[in-house]
Design an enzyme around this catalytic site. Structure first.
Site, PDB file in Angstrom:
ATOM      1  N   GLN A   1      -4.426  -2.177  10.266  1.00  7.56           N
ATOM      2  CA  GLN A   1      -4.299  -3.460   9.591  1.00  7.56           C
ATOM      3  C   GLN A   1      -4.838  -4.584  10.474  1.00  7.56           C
ATOM      4  O   GLN A   1      -4.460  -4.717  11.639  1.00  7.56           O
ATOM      5  CB  GLN A   1      -2.837  -3.723   9.227  1.00  7.56           C
ATOM      6  CG  GLN A   1      -2.609  -5.012   8.452  1.00  7.56           C
ATOM      7  CD  GLN A   1      -3.293  -5.018   7.097  1.00  7.56           C
ATOM      8  OE1 GLN A   1      -3.366  -3.992   6.431  1.00  7.56           O
ATOM      9  NE2 GLN A   1      -3.793  -6.161   6.691  1.00  7.56           N
TER      10      GLN A   1
ATOM     11  N   ASP B   1     -10.733   2.968   4.983  1.00  6.72           N
ATOM     12  CA  ASP B   1     -11.415   1.741   4.564  1.00  6.72           C
ATOM     13  C   ASP B   1     -12.891   1.968   4.257  1.00  6.72           C
ATOM     14  O   ASP B   1     -13.530   1.149   3.598  1.00  6.72           O
ATOM     15  CB  ASP B   1     -11.305   0.671   5.657  1.00  6.72           C
ATOM     16  CG  ASP B   1     -10.121  -0.261   5.438  1.00  6.72           C
ATOM     17  OD1 ASP B   1      -9.717  -0.429   4.282  1.00  6.72           O
ATOM     18  OD2 ASP B   1      -9.622  -0.818   6.420  1.00  6.72           O
TER      19      ASP B   1
ATOM     20  N   LYS C   1       0.825  -1.203   0.000  1.00  4.27           N
ATOM     21  CA  LYS C   1       0.000   0.000   0.000  1.00  4.27           C
ATOM     22  C   LYS C   1       0.860   1.254   0.000  1.00  4.27           C
ATOM     23  O   LYS C   1       0.586   2.226  -0.723  1.00  4.27           O
ATOM     24  CB  LYS C   1      -0.924   0.006   1.220  1.00  4.27           C
ATOM     25  CG  LYS C   1      -2.043  -1.024   1.171  1.00  4.27           C
ATOM     26  CD  LYS C   1      -2.824  -1.032   2.468  1.00  4.27           C
ATOM     27  CE  LYS C   1      -3.927  -2.083   2.416  1.00  4.27           C
ATOM     28  NZ  LYS C   1      -4.645  -2.216   3.708  1.00  4.27           N
TER      29      LYS C   1
END
Length: 293
Positions: free
Chosen positions: A97, A120, A53
């Site tokens: 995460q 997210d 990412k």
């Protein structure tokens, strides 16, 4: 029939190019979009995913903010890291995460994220706003994977208006959230949510114009259950360990033979996965743009 490939890598590359231009425009106004990650522990898969990412975000000119904590970090220490990112003006969006170590309260940590910085798009506040918003412009981060599914279809010329979409899987990441997007008037699809406990799943699949397979069950969608010409997106992943070699293999939720029946098919890997990361970065860039307005 050979299905048209819904190439997530190619679509994600196009999005990266568009984001690069948007980031450059923001920098010209004195703003560098910042994306952050919170990683607790040293799980190899999580480290790999987080690293990817950041490499992609840096390649389009974004600021990369990495927070790493030991696996024995306390609830207080993790929440302090969250609070710091919430208060940091250089961070426009971030993720925690998952999975977190078992001793941590995952729900409490995720709910502590500032909804405006929820990269997210799965914060309860943002999902609630999406429930309430059928017609109006979206001004909050959207769930990345559902958004990636829709973007992959739209960028391949697929019109969702009036289509019957059958979703297989009831997880928050996609199954429970994608219907909120698809039933907005801008897409105007009809959505049926199914799962491993659904009676006569095969019948639901045969009636679908679009199948989004996200149950995490190997080949739960079989070729014989697909309407000829349907669009099929393989999202779920099953990892199996070969006891002889010690290596793991990855299988999707869709039987590979679906390529002979479906009209459109996203591969797994290489389909929705790259789109999820691209839309994660899109969420962060959009936050930075909204802050400039």
């Amino acid at each position: 029939m050979t299905a048209k490939k819904l190439d997530g890598r190619a679509a994600a590359a196009a999005i990266h190019g568009e984001l690069r231009e948007r980031v450059a425009a923001l920098k010209a106004r004195g703003v560098t979009p910042g994306i952050g990650t919170v990683l607790v522990g040293a799980d190899p898969a999580s480290q790999l995913y987080v690293g990817m990412k950041h490499r992609q975000s840096e390649s389009i000119g974004m600021n990369s903010i990495q927070v790493e904590l030991p696996s024995d970090a306390t609830q207080t220490e993790v929440e302090a890291a969250i609070d710091k990112l919430n208060a940091d003006p250089a961070c426009h969006g971030y993720i925690v995460q998952l999975p977190l170590p078992r001793h941590l309260d995952t729900d409490a940590i995720l709910e502590r994220i500032d909804p405006a910085k929820d990269a997210d798009g799965l914060h309860p506040t943002n999902l609630g706003r999406l429930v309430l918003n059928v017609n109006g412009p979206i001004t909050t981060p959207l769930p990345c994977t559902p958004r990636g599914v829709i973007e992959l279809l739209v960028r391949n010329g697929y019109d969702l208006n009036g289509k019957h979409v059958v979703v297989v899987g009831r997880g928050v990441t996609i199954g429970r959230s994608i219907g909120l997007l698809l039933t907005r008037r801008e897409y105007n699809a009809t959505v049926t949510l199914t799962h491993t406990g659904t009676v006569d799943l095969s019948q639901h699949l045969r009636e679908a114009d679009v199948i989004v397979a996200a149950a995490g069950v190997k080949h739960i969608v079989r070729a014989a259950e697909i309407k000829p010409g349907a669009a099929v997106l393989d999202v779920g992943v099953t990892r199996e360990l070969n006891p002889e070699t010690g290596k793991s293999t990855v299988a999707g939720d869709v039987d590979p033979a679906a390529a002979d029946v479906a009209g459109y098919l996203s591969p797994n890997p290489g389909g929705v996965g790259p789109m999820t990361v691209a839309l994660l970065m899109t969420n962060v860039v959009e936050v930075a743009e909204r802050n400039c307005d």
